[in-house]
Design a protein around this motif. Structure first.
Motif, PDB file in Angstrom:
ATOM      1  N   LEU B  82      33.591   2.523  11.121  1.00  0.00           N
ATOM      2  CA  LEU B  82      34.932   2.739  11.669  1.00  0.00           C
ATOM      3  C   LEU B  82      35.113   2.084  13.034  1.00  0.00           C
ATOM      4  O   LEU B  82      36.172   2.215  13.662  1.00  0.00           O
ATOM      5  N   GLY B  83      34.065   1.413  13.530  1.00  0.00           N
ATOM      6  CA  GLY B  83      34.191   0.714  14.816  1.00  0.00           C
ATOM      7  C   GLY B  83      34.293   1.633  16.020  1.00  0.00           C
ATOM      8  O   GLY B  83      34.894   1.278  17.039  1.00  0.00           O
ATOM      9  N   LYS B  84      33.679   2.803  15.935  1.00  0.00           N
ATOM     10  CA  LYS B  84      33.715   3.738  17.071  1.00  0.00           C
ATOM     11  C   LYS B  84      32.529   3.480  17.994  1.00  0.00           C
ATOM     12  O   LYS B  84      31.470   3.017  17.554  1.00  0.00           O
ATOM     13  N   ILE B  85      32.697   3.815  19.236  1.00  0.00           N
ATOM     14  CA  ILE B  85      31.622   3.649  20.196  1.00  0.00           C
ATOM     15  C   ILE B  85      30.466   4.602  19.864  1.00  0.00           C
ATOM     16  O   ILE B  85      30.684   5.759  19.488  1.00  0.00           O
ATOM     17  N   THR B  86      29.244   4.093  19.982  1.00  0.00           N
ATOM     18  CA  THR B  86      28.043   4.875  19.675  1.00  0.00           C
ATOM     19  C   THR B  86      27.051   4.752  20.822  1.00  0.00           C
ATOM     20  O   THR B  86      26.796   3.658  21.317  1.00  0.00           O
ATOM     21  N   VAL B  87      26.506   5.898  21.218  1.00  0.00           N
ATOM     22  CA  VAL B  87      25.534   5.911  22.304  1.00  0.00           C
ATOM     23  C   VAL B  87      24.244   6.534  21.793  1.00  0.00           C
ATOM     24  O   VAL B  87      24.269   7.562  21.120  1.00  0.00           O
ATOM     25  N   LEU B  88      23.116   5.923  22.113  1.00  0.00           N
ATOM     26  CA  LEU B  88      21.809   6.488  21.756  1.00  0.00           C
ATOM     27  C   LEU B  88      21.093   6.958  23.010  1.00  0.00           C
ATOM     28  O   LEU B  88      20.971   6.214  23.977  1.00  0.00           O
ATOM     29  N   ASP B  89      20.631   8.201  22.972  1.00  0.00           N
ATOM     30  CA  ASP B  89      19.775   8.722  24.039  1.00  0.00           C
ATOM     31  C   ASP B  89      18.421   9.048  23.404  1.00  0.00           C
ATOM     32  O   ASP B  89      18.253  10.098  22.787  1.00  0.00           O
ATOM     33  N   PRO B  90      17.437   8.167  23.558  1.00  0.00           N
ATOM     34  CA  PRO B  90      16.147   8.317  22.861  1.00  0.00           C
ATOM     35  C   PRO B  90      15.195   9.242  23.609  1.00  0.00           C
ATOM     36  O   PRO B  90      14.087   8.838  23.967  1.00  0.00           O
ATOM     37  N   VAL B  91      15.600  10.509  23.799  1.00  0.00           N
ATOM     38  CA  VAL B  91      14.822  11.448  24.625  1.00  0.00           C
ATOM     39  C   VAL B  91      13.374  11.560  24.137  1.00  0.00           C
ATOM     40  O   VAL B  91      13.125  11.895  22.981  1.00  0.00           O
TER      41      VAL B  91
END
Lengths: 273, 273, 273
Positions: B82-91
């Motif tokens: 859907l072209g939404k912003i995605t953020v990864l936090d690789p804790v």
């Protein structure tokens, strides 16, 4: 409504909470602040037993999953069998099929004493669908002085259908059963900038209700007014301290811990319709 | 960067958070404080639908488990579609095989707009291994004025590899894509004595990004500077009140709720490299 | 006991917490406030590895489920194999068969360095049953100056049986092994109006213990006195501010972050029996 809070502080109702992990700490602390006592347990192997030793049960679907849905059903049925007060908080009903379906399944299999939600969630429960935007009420649904009669009608109809007391909370709060309606005009818009006020209220309703079983409708009205009024006082304190929303959250729980029947009576803005 | 915060407050981006249960309440309250809106949902039966109604998605592996990993993958792919912003936090990537493997699987199957981590986590993502000590950066990895060029190179390389904007946060924060680099020198060491600043920032990046899509790099820089500057202001308040770290935590969220584009512009210490 | 807190601040013990989702944020923040460092991980695929990189492990069954029970067992056995300090917090043992059975299974399969609970939970562990009311001690069990000898005997017997140091916390705290007994009279009744003081203490015991391994009994006494004394100071601050229980909670963590060996020595009320 003079004795409602005093009864909570004297009886220390123990409330079984199957609730979301986002606001669970606030829910526990608010119950303690009110004079109640929380226990959180969501494994299917223990929920029936935990409900049995409690005075009330609150089911909140805010972060539901397959495992906890089963536990909700088990706990709710047990509470019904034992005649304990049960509160449903259908967080985000309408926002996903899973939430809507689960809310209906809970309504099908459990008799709730009270259902508390925002206007979009309650619409979903009544109509089977609504324009829920996430876990907040949709702006097109918002209860205002202009459309409040429609919302009242909705509450009464859903109460007729479910036999539960319905609490629709928002700018104006509505608490209704099939025949009686209360409007509560406490609270402050800034409260929408902290998470958990709804979840906390649902649990508080269970505590107030469990300690005032013969007076359930007034207990729900008092709990609703209490959180709203606490929010007003907290907002004032936040301004005095030139602080922000996290201070508001802390002060809200503080104010509930300081609330008495007398102070609530002075602050509550309740209209009987 | 004048309009970034105003855009968040005007657009109220709804952010789907699949995040750890340790700091989830802070994440929700920080999003609300910023002008955004949170929804937490982690069941595989609903995450795609929830992502669909949201403006952005943040995936945080802080307390991952087999059930939620599947949900992360489903939500991330849907967000991509859907072209939404995605953020990864690789804790904690690097602290266990499960975390490292999951981080790589997420990178494999999902295109992230932004990846934010501490230096040890980011090293793990780039090199496949690092000396991560739990969820904090390893002291031997710490970014200082002396070794900052190496960390910048790492950020640029990982950005090249993943096409994501990379944010490495610590004493000096680095925000970079393949070609552009910003250093941010806001924040205070005492912030390492409260949990959740990283998780909160990752979610905030999603909100800032979702409300400023055409200006993503600046949005990430602003969010990073915002949390750092809020931490500085909170630290000052903590000292004034002769208080401790829990006050710092409250004041940090307070300051984000009070932040404006104007105040951030005054307080941010950003260097373009 | 002069060096105990200093050792924690110098060594920054990393504590693996498998704990309930109600108070997990407070647990993490208290560990950081004390000078320790938390990591929460509860998936069976990673708990052994996480325990391996940590200096101590705390297992808290407050919101146990089938999935996390397996992880508790794996982590505990690994900690034993590696000789790391292990703390058990049997939240609500006696309140459901699942909790009681799990507590016994943990005791069977893991050697704990320390077991901390309220009097009802500890009675359950010793006798196999007790009148636990939810997660709070039953009022009929409460330790008072009159019946403290009985509670001391219980602690010594359970220590003999389990080889663990036993901490029974309440109005009077008891810390004992088979031969030595300490009574701690710090704390304030208002602390029972916030959730998490027990969970926080259990994690703190792991941090204090891990940083003072050759002095474990004194470390447990110090941690217990520290939380109690911090509660007293927080209560004073709450009164000064005319605030409520949520302020108490914040100030308690604040006070732990400000505590030194010197201030604790001045404030602790410890009697050697």
């Amino acid at each position: 409504m003079k004795q409602i809070i005093t009864n909570v502080r004297n009886k220390t109702p123990l409330i079984h909470c199957i609730t979301n992990y986002v606001t669970v700490n606030d829910v526990a602390n608010l119950l303690l602040a009110s004079g109640g006592s929380p226990i959180m347990a969501d494994d299917s192997l223990e929920v029936e037993e935990i409900t049995s030793i409690c005075n009330g049960l609150t089911i909140n679907i805010g972060t539901l999953n397959t495992r906890t849905i089963e536990s909700m059903l088990l706990a709710g049925k047990k509470a019904n069998k034992l005649g304990k007060i049960t509160v449903l908080d259908p967080v985000g009903a309408g926002a996903s099929k899973l939430r809507t379906k689960t809310a209906f399944q809970l309504l099908d299999e459990i008799d709730f004493s009270v259902i508390r939600g925002n206007i979009s969630e309650i619409k979903t429960l009544y109509q089977g669908s609504a324009s829920t935007k996430g876990v907040d009420a949709n702006i097109s649904d918002m209860v205002t002085e202009e459309n409040v009669s429609k919302a009242i009608e909705l509450a009464k109809q859903l109460s007729k259908q479910t036999k539960a007391i319905i609490a629709i909370t928002g700018a104006i709060d509505i608490v209704a059963n099939e025949n009686q309606v209360y409007l509560i005009r406490n609270g402050h818009p800034m409260m929408s900038k902290i998470t958990g006020t709804g979840c906390m209220l649902s649990a508080l309703i269970a505590a107030y209700g469990a300690a005032n079983e013969t007076n359930l409708l007034e207990a729900v009205v008092s709990a609703t007014a209490c959180v709203g009024y606490a929010g007003e006082l907290a907002y004032k304190k936040m301004l005095e301290l030139k602080a922000g929303t996290s201070t508001l959250r802390m002060c809200l729980i503080d104010e509930v811990s300081l609330m008495t029947d007398e102070s609530l009576k002075e602050g509550m803005k309740v209209e009987i319709r």
